[in-house]
Write an enzyme that holds these catalytic residues in place. Structure first.
Site, PDB file in Angstrom:
ATOM      1  CG  ASP A 337      -1.866   1.124   1.297  1.00  8.08           C
ATOM      2  OD1 ASP A 337      -2.328   1.529   0.227  1.00  8.08           O
ATOM      3  OD2 ASP A 337      -2.153   1.610   2.401  1.00  8.08           O
ATOM      4  CG  ASP A 626      -1.834   1.871   6.780  1.00  5.23           C
ATOM      5  OD1 ASP A 626      -2.356   1.695   5.650  1.00  5.23           O
ATOM      6  OD2 ASP A 626      -1.543   2.997   7.221  1.00  5.23           O
ATOM      7  CG  ASP A 630      -4.119  -2.102   2.638  1.00  2.00           C
ATOM      8  OD1 ASP A 630      -4.155  -1.928   1.411  1.00  2.00           O
ATOM      9  OD2 ASP A 630      -3.790  -1.228   3.445  1.00  2.00           O
TER      10      ASP A 630
END
Length: 920
Positions: A337, A626, A630
């Protein structure tokens, strides 16, 4: 603006009816396996299954020996040892994982009792978040976390931090259809559970609660069981089959061979002699099968994983699932990410250009213009700073305004003190339509009323009559173009000194006045300092890195450039948006999955699809993230890595939590995983050498005599206790940064490499020939001391082999043979340590204290067993003495030590050849 007085909200009965129809506003927690089932799960290891079969066979043999042959109860030591090996290997792993999960649960507590302001029965009342129901009218203010999914009924300059779901820290929200954005990931008038209001306020009607929210859907998807086997488990499946089939074949050959050489002319098939011979033959075959099983291997793997978990925690990696330690070493692709992983998720001023300053980019306390700019930033803002932790202040409210306040703080300015000294007379709040904010204050610095304006630079510049310092328009445009090319947010600033009685704000709008353009500021979410180097290390180690984010293509591409992933050679084939990826067929998507470096505007389903497609092509995928968005991909990957300050859903779906949010820690995890795999290979190398030699010797003994050269208790020491010490020694070896110079191993690569097979075969043949000759020599010569040893006699006995049941090995001979066997393996442990390391076994002794301490334990343990083991270990003892003479010990240690010397010479030549190959 909606009038709340016209709304009544739900009544008490409607609340209960809604809760019955749509459920409570809680996320259904994943079903936790009981401790018993978690323990039983450890028995799924293929090597543990082999040990269980060996345990049953060993118990059967021991029962036969006690009941039919009248052997003492000590024969049960072998099955007891195997049982202990199984128990330890499963129990250690179970305890380590349970403790890790306890730490994780403490880290990951979720509070559903946060109060939420709702309208019920015509009154605004706070209720716990878990009590919010579909149909509730919820009042949202700056700083509030949205409790459920809903549609806006009203909004005023509303901005939301959606980074937990889309990766974007600031999204403008509105209930006005004209403001809706067609390319938005979620509708502009839709509020989502788990997001946070950063600016403005609004009123929404709840449309979905609990698992029905977008947050809840991601949470549920993150709980779907991932059945992808880890690379280590696949390797153990293959190794287990090889050991099983190999031992069964050798056992069958022993049965067939011994039955073939039986003297059928002297005894018929129903004679007592043949039945006894057949039973002994079966026992020898089963014993060999049991001996061939590497009892210490599960313990070695468990110890290695447990030690790695502990050490990785010291490196800020909280590992929840043991095999994730090793799987990181096999990783070929990392899908990461952007927000909060590559970047700090903290907006900061990257560059400021205020044209009236002595230095355009720096505030000076003794400079009047600096003080005026500080006043403009402090008063023309709705943000605050949370300085409860002085070393790490946090912006509250609009992140962009928070970045400006942080910039002031770094320059030594107290924005709160400045606000106290200035009275706000009028204000126009920022809105997506106006794209600026204006505030009229009574200025302490200028002693009069002043209008301060900030907003989109092109909008603010167009409103101005002049520019401070007469800075050229081209310079401003070029600067803005440079910032925007780097995907930064830009702000323009202006001010106007007002005459007495002049008020430039009327009806909530800014009227014409003599504004002066004073400067521009570029604001970015900076890349974490360690990320470019860490990504460079991953690429050099042969690991591909892909950015998967909900941000815009331009922002994602620029971050990719900053971290060193995106280069001038990359084309449009290297980047794709989530909707574009979703529109592709599976075949085309699989092809693009390997090509792309960046996926922007990615939704949760896009990320997990990418991971699955890569896995189907043989890749070992690790996913970092985080945010709640995700979680599905974290769960689908072979290794999911969440950040320590990430959402609870992301951490629940992950295998490893990076406590310091550092990408460098991920690189360290790869290094640990590769080093761990190398240590496991070294132990397999060591133990398979022991087992091959033991099996061959026992097999030869089966054809040369009724008597086995190694007793059950001696094999227990060699195969279990000594191997457990060896497992501890090799598992304790520190990680080596040199493993990062190699490419990731392929999933199809067998854990026993060709080089290892050559090592095992070469050492095994050498040890077998030596021990066979020693066995023959001891059977024929019956020496009283090794000082009587004769090389000519050894060579003569070596070539004079024959089958003779009458040949007996004395207890002293047994002791010599057993001790020589152990010390051959003892010195070979040094060779296992240096195998494939490119260094001597004595390299970095200070970092291998556990290894050498364990070797000392093995050395002392062998002496104690021989000197005091007596009947239990079938070693020499009499009424006057026991064990071996000092001269025997010196001769055995000296005679077996060339194993180490030869190994060091071979490794030295290997290192020289490797250096030459690298130089070429």
């Amino acid at each position: 603006m909606i009038d709340l007085k016209t709304l009544k909200g739900l009544s008490a009965s409607q609340v209960e009816e809604s809760r019955r129809a749509h459920g409570a506003n809680v996320l259904t927690p994943p079903e936790k396996a009981s401790l018993w089932s978690q323990f039983l799960e450890k028995f799924n290891d293929p090597l543990i299954k082999i040990l269980l079969v060996a345990l049953v066979l060993s118990i059967g043999i021991s029962c036969y020996e006690v009941l039919a042959l009248g052997e003492p109860a000590t024969v049960f030591l072998e099955p007891l040892g195997i049982f202990i090996a199984i128990t330890l290997a499963t129990l250690v792993g179970f305890i380590v994982e349970v403790n890790a999960n306890k730490k994780f649960e403490m880290l990951n507590k979720v509070n559903d009792d946060v109060p939420v302001k709702v309208l019920r029965n015509g009154n605004i009342t706070p209720v716990p978040r878990k009590d919010v129901v579909v149909g509730d009218i919820v009042i949202l203010e700056t700083g509030d976390e949205v409790p459920a999914d809903g549609l806006l009924l009203d909004s005023m300059t509303l901005s939301v931090n959606e980074s937990t779901l889309t990766g974007e820290p600031v999204i403008k929200k509105s209930h006005i259809e004209a403001h809706f954005k067609k390319d938005a990931t979620y509708p502009t008038n839709m509020m989502l559970r788990g997001t946070t209001v950063t600016e403005g306020h609004g009123v929404m009607r709840v449309e979905a609660v609990g698992d029905g929210t977008e947050y809840g859907k991601v949470y549920v998807e993150a709980q779907i069981e991932n059945t992808i086997k880890t690379p280590l488990m696949q390797q153990f499946d293959r190794l287990g089959k090889m050991i099983s089939y190999g031992s069964y074949i050798v056992g069958a050959l022993i049965v067939v061979g011994r039955l073939a050489i039986f003297d059928y002319s002297a005894h018929d098939l129903v004679s007592v002699q043949f039945i006894n011979y057949a039973m002994v033959t079966v026992m020898l075959a089963v014993t060999l099968i049991v001996v061939s099983v590497p009892e210490g291997l599960p313990m070695s793997v468990t110890l290695s994983l447990a030690l790695s978990m502990r050490r990785m925690l010291q490196s800020n990696n909280l590992v929840r699932k043991m095999h994730a330690c090793e799987t990181m070493g096999a990783t070929t692709i990392i899908c990461t990410d952007k927000t909060g992983t590559l970047t700090q998720n903290r907006m900061q001023v990257w560059e400021a250009q205020f044209f009236g300053l002595r230095e355009h980019c720096r505030l000076a306390p003794d400079d009047e213009e600096s003080r005026i700019i500080s006043e403009a930033i402090s008063c023309n803002s709705t943000a605050f700073l949370d300085c409860s932790v002085p070393e790490k202040p946090v912006a509250l409210g609009n992140p962009t305004e928070g970045a400006l306040l942080l910039w002031l703080r770094d320059a030594g300015c107290d924005y709160l003190e400045i606000r106290k000294q200035c009275e706000v007379l009028a204000q126009v709040p920022f809105s997506t339509e106006r794209k600026y904010m204006a505030t009229v204050i009574r200025s302490k610095e200028l002693g009069c009323n002043v209008l301060y304006v900030k907003g989109a630079p092109e909008i603010v510049y167009a409103m101005c009559e002049s520019v401070t310092g007469n800075v050229a328009e081209n310079h401003i445009k070029e600067s803005l173009a440079r910032y925007q090319a780097k995907a930064m947010r830009t702000l323009g600033f202006a001010r106007c000194i007002l005459k007495d009685g002049e008020m430039p704000i009327a009806d909530g709008k800014l009227v014409q006045c003599d504004l002066r353009f004073t400067g521009i500021v570029a604001i970015s979410d900076p890349v974490r300092e360690d990320v470019p180097d860490a990504i460079g290390d991953c690429i050099e180690a042969g690991i591909k890195v892909k950015i998967v984010t909900g941000d815009t293509p331009s922002t994602a591409r620029e971050i990719g450039r900053q971290v060193g992933l995106w280069t001038d050679a990359d084309t449009d084939r290297s980047i794709i948006t989530g909707p574009e990826f979703a529109a592709l067929s599976n075949d085309e998507a699989a092809r693009r999955a390997r090509e792309i470096k960046i996926m922007s505007r990615a939704r949760p389903g896009d990320k997990s699809r990418l991971v699955n497609l890569l896995q189907q092509q043989g890749e070992v995928v690790a996913v970092t993230g985080d945010g709640t968005n995700d979680a599905p991909a974290l769960n689908a990957a072979q290794v999911g890595l969440s950040m320590g300050d990430g959402t609870s859903v992301a951490k629940e779906a992950s295998d490893i939590t990076i406590m310091d949010n550092s990408f460098t820690s991920i690189t360290k995890a790869v290094m640990w995983g590769r080093s761990l795999y190398q240590n496991i290979q070294r132990f397999i190398l060591f133990q398979l050498t022991v087992n091959v030699v033991a099996c061959v010797i026992v097999g030869i003994g089966a054809f040369m005599s009724y008597q086995s050269p190694l007793t059950v208790t001696q094999m227990l020491w060699v195969n279990l206790i000594m191997d457990t010490f060896a497992a501890l020694a090799l598992a304790s070896l520190p990680p080596s940064e040199e493993v990062m110079a190699h490419k990731p191993r392929r999933r199809t690569d067998f854990i026993v490499s060709r080089r290892m097979m050559c090592f095992i075969g070469g050492i095994g043949i050498g040890f077998t020939l030596l021990l066979f000759g020693l066995m023959q020599y001891l059977k024929q010569c019956h020496i009283a001391s090794l000082s009587e040893f004769s090389m000519s006699g050894f060579l003569g006995a070596f070539f004079d082999f024959h089958y003779s049941p009458s040949d007996e090995i004395t207890l002293y001979d047994h002791t010599i043979f057993f001790t020589v066997f152990v010390f051959l393996q003892f010195w070979n442990l040094f060779n296992a340590k240096s195998f494939a390391s490119g260094h001597s076994a004595f390299w970095k002794i200070s970092e291998s204290k556990v290894f050498f301490s364990t070797l000392l334990m093995i050395f002392v343990g062998q002496i104690l067993i021989v000197e005091f083991g007596g009947q239990m270990f079938s070693v020499y003892h009499s009424a006057t003495e026991s064990g071996l003479k000092l001269t025997d010990w010196i001769i055995i240690i000296a005679a077996t030590s060339p194993v180490l010397l030869i190994g060091e010479i071979v490794h030295a030549f290997d290192r020289r050849r490797t250096r030459r190959r690298k130089a070429a």
